[in-house]
Design a protein around this motif. Structure first.
Motif, PDB file in Angstrom:
ATOM      1  N   LEU A   1     -56.000  74.673  -0.421  1.00 13.96           N
ATOM      2  CA  LEU A   1     -54.554  74.557  -0.383  1.00 13.96           C
ATOM      3  C   LEU A   1     -53.878  75.756  -1.033  1.00 13.96           C
ATOM      4  N   THR A   2     -54.522  76.348  -2.051  1.00 19.12           N
ATOM      5  CA  THR A   2     -53.938  77.511  -2.720  1.00 19.12           C
ATOM      6  C   THR A   2     -53.921  78.716  -1.791  1.00 19.12           C
ATOM      7  N   VAL A   3     -55.016  78.958  -1.089  1.00 19.70           N
ATOM      8  CA  VAL A   3     -55.037  80.052  -0.115  1.00 19.70           C
ATOM      9  C   VAL A   3     -53.951  79.837   0.933  1.00 19.70           C
ATOM     10  N   GLU A   4     -53.781  78.612   1.353  1.00 20.56           N
ATOM     11  CA  GLU A   4     -52.735  78.291   2.336  1.00 20.56           C
ATOM     12  C   GLU A   4     -51.351  78.621   1.789  1.00 20.56           C
ATOM     13  N   GLU A   5     -51.075  78.235   0.541  1.00 16.80           N
ATOM     14  CA  GLU A   5     -49.760  78.489  -0.050  1.00 16.80           C
ATOM     15  C   GLU A   5     -49.522  79.974  -0.298  1.00 16.80           C
ATOM     16  N   ILE A   6     -50.541  80.682  -0.795  1.00 14.67           N
ATOM     17  CA  ILE A   6     -50.385  82.117  -1.029  1.00 14.67           C
ATOM     18  C   ILE A   6     -50.156  82.848   0.282  1.00 14.67           C
ATOM     19  N   THR A   7     -50.888  82.460   1.324  1.00 17.18           N
ATOM     20  CA  THR A   7     -50.711  83.100   2.622  1.00 17.18           C
ATOM     21  C   THR A   7     -49.294  82.914   3.138  1.00 17.18           C
ATOM     22  N   LYS A   8     -48.748  81.724   3.023  1.00 12.37           N
ATOM     23  CA  LYS A   8     -47.360  81.488   3.435  1.00 12.37           C
ATOM     24  C   LYS A   8     -46.396  82.381   2.647  1.00 12.37           C
ATOM     25  N   ALA A   9     -46.628  82.461   1.327  1.00 11.77           N
ATOM     26  CA  ALA A   9     -45.720  83.219   0.471  1.00 11.77           C
ATOM     27  C   ALA A   9     -45.745  84.704   0.801  1.00 11.77           C
ATOM     28  N   VAL A  10     -46.936  85.270   1.008  1.00 11.83           N
ATOM     29  CA  VAL A  10     -47.000  86.717   1.247  1.00 11.83           C
ATOM     30  C   VAL A  10     -46.540  87.072   2.658  1.00 11.83           C
TER      31      VAL A  10
ATOM     32  N   ALA B   1     -43.019  87.435   2.425  1.00  8.50           N
ATOM     33  CA  ALA B   1     -42.657  88.644   1.682  1.00  8.50           C
ATOM     34  C   ALA B   1     -42.971  89.918   2.457  1.00  8.50           C
ATOM     35  N   GLY B   2     -43.428  89.811   3.685  1.00 12.57           N
ATOM     36  CA  GLY B   2     -43.648  90.991   4.512  1.00 12.57           C
ATOM     37  C   GLY B   2     -45.071  91.498   4.559  1.00 12.57           C
ATOM     38  N   PHE B   3     -46.029  90.779   4.007  1.00  8.14           N
ATOM     39  CA  PHE B   3     -47.426  91.174   4.098  1.00  8.14           C
ATOM     40  C   PHE B   3     -47.958  90.819   5.502  1.00  8.14           C
ATOM     41  N   SER B   4     -48.858  91.633   6.007  1.00  6.58           N
ATOM     42  CA  SER B   4     -49.536  91.330   7.265  1.00  6.58           C
ATOM     43  C   SER B   4     -51.041  91.277   7.030  1.00  6.58           C
ATOM     44  N   GLU B   5     -51.750  90.651   7.938  1.00  4.21           N
ATOM     45  CA  GLU B   5     -53.196  90.498   7.773  1.00  4.21           C
ATOM     46  C   GLU B   5     -53.898  91.839   7.963  1.00  4.21           C
ATOM     47  N   TRP B   6     -54.766  92.187   7.017  1.00  3.22           N
ATOM     48  CA  TRP B   6     -55.506  93.446   7.137  1.00  3.22           C
ATOM     49  C   TRP B   6     -56.657  93.271   8.113  1.00  3.22           C
ATOM     50  N   ARG B   7     -56.783  94.247   9.009  1.00  3.70           N
ATOM     51  CA  ARG B   7     -57.864  94.252   9.986  1.00  3.70           C
ATOM     52  C   ARG B   7     -58.805  95.409   9.694  1.00  3.70           C
ATOM     53  N   ALA B   8     -60.076  95.209   9.908  1.00  2.00           N
ATOM     54  CA  ALA B   8     -61.073  96.252   9.660  1.00  2.00           C
ATOM     55  C   ALA B   8     -60.690  97.517  10.414  1.00  2.00           C
ATOM     56  N   GLY B   9     -60.784  98.644   9.712  1.00  2.00           N
ATOM     57  CA  GLY B   9     -60.452  99.923  10.312  1.00  2.00           C
ATOM     58  C   GLY B   9     -59.037 100.392  10.034  1.00  2.00           C
ATOM     59  N   THR B  10     -58.203  99.535   9.422  1.00  2.00           N
ATOM     60  CA  THR B  10     -56.819  99.897   9.123  1.00  2.00           C
ATOM     61  C   THR B  10     -56.753 100.675   7.818  1.00  2.00           C
ATOM     62  N   ALA B  11     -56.329 101.921   7.876  1.00  2.00           N
ATOM     63  CA  ALA B  11     -56.164 102.728   6.673  1.00  2.00           C
ATOM     64  C   ALA B  11     -54.898 102.292   5.944  1.00  2.00           C
ATOM     65  N   VAL B  12     -54.998 102.119   4.649  1.00  2.00           N
ATOM     66  CA  VAL B  12     -53.877 101.620   3.851  1.00  2.00           C
ATOM     67  C   VAL B  12     -53.032 102.802   3.381  1.00  2.00           C
ATOM     68  N   GLN B  13     -51.786 102.815   3.794  1.00  2.00           N
ATOM     69  CA  GLN B  13     -50.856 103.860   3.393  1.00  2.00           C
ATOM     70  C   GLN B  13     -50.064 103.421   2.160  1.00  2.00           C
ATOM     71  N   LYS B  14     -49.461 104.373   1.489  1.00  2.00           N
ATOM     72  CA  LYS B  14     -48.651 104.078   0.312  1.00  2.00           C
ATOM     73  C   LYS B  14     -47.557 103.065   0.674  1.00  2.00           C
ATOM     74  N   GLY B  15     -47.467 101.984  -0.116  1.00  2.00           N
ATOM     75  CA  GLY B  15     -46.442 100.968   0.088  1.00  2.00           C
ATOM     76  C   GLY B  15     -46.791  99.917   1.123  1.00  2.00           C
ATOM     77  N   ALA B  16     -47.899 100.108   1.862  1.00  2.00           N
ATOM     78  CA  ALA B  16     -48.304  99.102   2.848  1.00  2.00           C
ATOM     79  C   ALA B  16     -48.749  97.836   2.134  1.00  2.00           C
ATOM     80  N   ARG B  17     -48.522  96.669   2.745  1.00  2.00           N
ATOM     81  CA  ARG B  17     -48.795  95.374   2.110  1.00  2.00           C
ATOM     82  C   ARG B  17     -49.593  94.503   3.078  1.00  2.00           C
TER      83      ARG B  17
END
Length: 479
Positions: free
Chosen positions: A65-74, A77-93
């Motif tokens: 349930l905690t993972v479920e609640e955190i996922t809803k919250a982020v 807040a504008g976070f997207s799911e990270w996919r393998a191969g995605t380079a993380v840029q400054k400020g990306a969430r």
């Protein structure tokens, strides 16, 4: 670099938070409360955060349930799911979920992954009762659930309290059945009945460990005969009920994760409402503070990884616990996405060596009913801010890293204190050892909580605020 060597007698145990009106001359164990000298305006952030915290705890009763609640919250807040191969840029969430029971938030920083990351780790499992694989049994006309326990508990504290049944049942056909009964005020609850004082003379002669055996924590789930002619006893009726309402066969319960957790809602404590009573504060308090710091963070000097782990209460085990390679595998994937075909294994070990980790978990605070459980000059007090945990015996962070963390907290006027258990009389550990084994500089933080590992623990709203601010200070501090 010059090193100054000083020999001096000292007794400094904590710094308070000047921004909140507390005295910063906390010496010889006589530190001031962070509430001291504050007015309504300076207290408002603590109360506002406390209201959000209670709403979070009301829903986040297990790691699922905690993972479920955190996922809803982020996501909100504008976070997207990270996919393998995605380079993380400054400020990306981004967020990344591990098997629905653990997860990591990723916030891109100024420096490349190869230059190390900042890790904030906490756990999201809490002590509870779990159903056995063949849980339905009967006794004296009642249907009972046979249970095991997760985490250290005082068994007698789990009798005669309302319990909710939450979790999932995974079936052979690949479908999943979600169970959530007892948290809604209209739902029935489950209860482990204890003896009344009238019939408990023999029981009362036992020591605390024996008053209620672990094997006897079996809640009532139904009673009496069922059916027009009473042809179904309570146990048989429970199995029929599960089939009729959830299409679940007895064998399906073998592949289930069903937990019995306290059903009481979070509540304020005292006339002043400065304290919060709730189940699951060990350690969803740290998870909540980490979540709030992460969603407020734009970009730090290094990429931030906010790691929520499972199974700390049972020793960091399994693929979703901190002893797995999930976190370091994820860092390796992030590094590979950043460097491509130039990636080599030594780049990962060097990145880990250049990283800094904050391992957070609550710990017992000074209890007004039993202050002697602590050596008080090194004891953490509610309302006095973050605990820097100093276990001794090789478990502490290096002194230079402790100094770095002190600077991060002091630069932001964050209230902090030190915490050391009575020598040879108590103990505990958390995620720090699992992170340190990868050659990551790691320090253990916490905040004091009364009655941890009980069904209803008590925290201080000012400490939750200090922890949230302290995490942000750790993530943004520049060397």
């Amino acid at each position: 670099m010059k090193k100054l060597i000083v020999s001096a007698a000292f007794g400094l145990t904590a710094f308070a938070m000047p921004a909140m009106g507390a005295d910063d001359t906390c010496q010889q164990g006589t530190c001031e409360s962070a509430w001291k000298g504050t007015g309504a305006d300076t207290q408002k952030p603590a109360y506002d955060l406390g209201a959000e915290y209670k709403a979070f705890l009301a829903k986040a009763r297990t790691e699922l349930l905690t993972v479920e609640e955190i996922t809803k919250a982020v996501r909100a807040a504008g976070f997207s799911e990270w996919r393998a191969g995605t380079a993380v840029q400054k400020g990306a969430r981004y967020y990344h979920v591990n098997r629905d029971r653990a997860m990591t938030l990723i916030i891109g920083g100024d420096a490349p992954i190869a230059n190390g990351v900042r890790i904030v780790a906490s756990h999201i499992d809490s002590p509870r009762l779990e159903l056995k694989g063949r849980p339905v049994d009967g006794a004296q006309g009642f249907a009972l659930f046979q249970t095991n326990y997760h985490g250290g508990i005082k068994t007698y504290q789990w009798t005669n309290i309302p319990l909710a049944l939450v979790g999932r049942i995974d079936k052979k056909d690949g479908t999943t059945v979600q169970i959530n009964m007892g948290l809604n005020p209209e739902d029935p609850i489950f209860i482990v009945p204890d003896l009344s004082p009238h019939t408990a003379r023999d029981q009362m002669k036992k020591n605390a460990r024996e008053v209620v055996a672990h094997e006897d924590l079996d809640p009532v789930v139904a009673s009496g005969p069922h059916g027009p002619a009473g042809e179904h006893d309570a146990s048989a009726w429970v199995l029929r009920y599960l089939k009729a309402n959830y299409n679940v066969e007895p064998a399906d319960l073998v592949s289930a994760e069903l937990s019995l957790v306290p059903a009481n809602p979070p509540r304020d404590v005292g006339f002043d409402r400065r304290l919060t009573a709730a189940y699951g504060q060990d350690d969803r308090l740290s998870a909540f503070a980490s979540l709030k710091a992460a969603t407020a963070l734009e970009a730090g000097p290094q990429t931030a990884l906010i790691y929520f782990a499972d199974n700390e209460e049972s020793g960091n085990v399994n693929v979703t616990g901190a002893s797995s390679t999930y976190l370091t595998d994820l860092i390796g994937e992030l590094l590979y996405a950043e460097t491509g075909n130039d990636y080599r294994q030594p780049m990962l070990t060097r990145a880990l060596r250049a990283s800094k980790a904050l391992s957070i978990d609550v710990n017992p605070g000074v209890n007004p009913m039993n202050p002697g459980a602590w050596e008080l000059t090194n004891a953490p007090k509610l309302g006095h801010g973050i605990n820097i945990k100093l276990y001794g015996r090789g478990f502490d962070a290096g002194s230079e890293f402790i100094a770095w963390v002190r600077a991060a907290l002091d630069d932001k006027n964050i209230a902090w204190q030190t915490s050391t258990y009575k020598v040879g009389r108590a103990g505990g550990g958390t995620l720090g050892g699992e992170l340190a084994r990868y050659n990551i500089d790691t320090i253990d933080f916490g905040v004091p909580v009364l009655s941890i590992h009980t069904p209803y623990a008590v925290s201080d709203k000012m400490d939750v605020l200090a922890l949230r601010n302290g995490i942000e200070a750790f993530l943004t501090h520049k060397p």
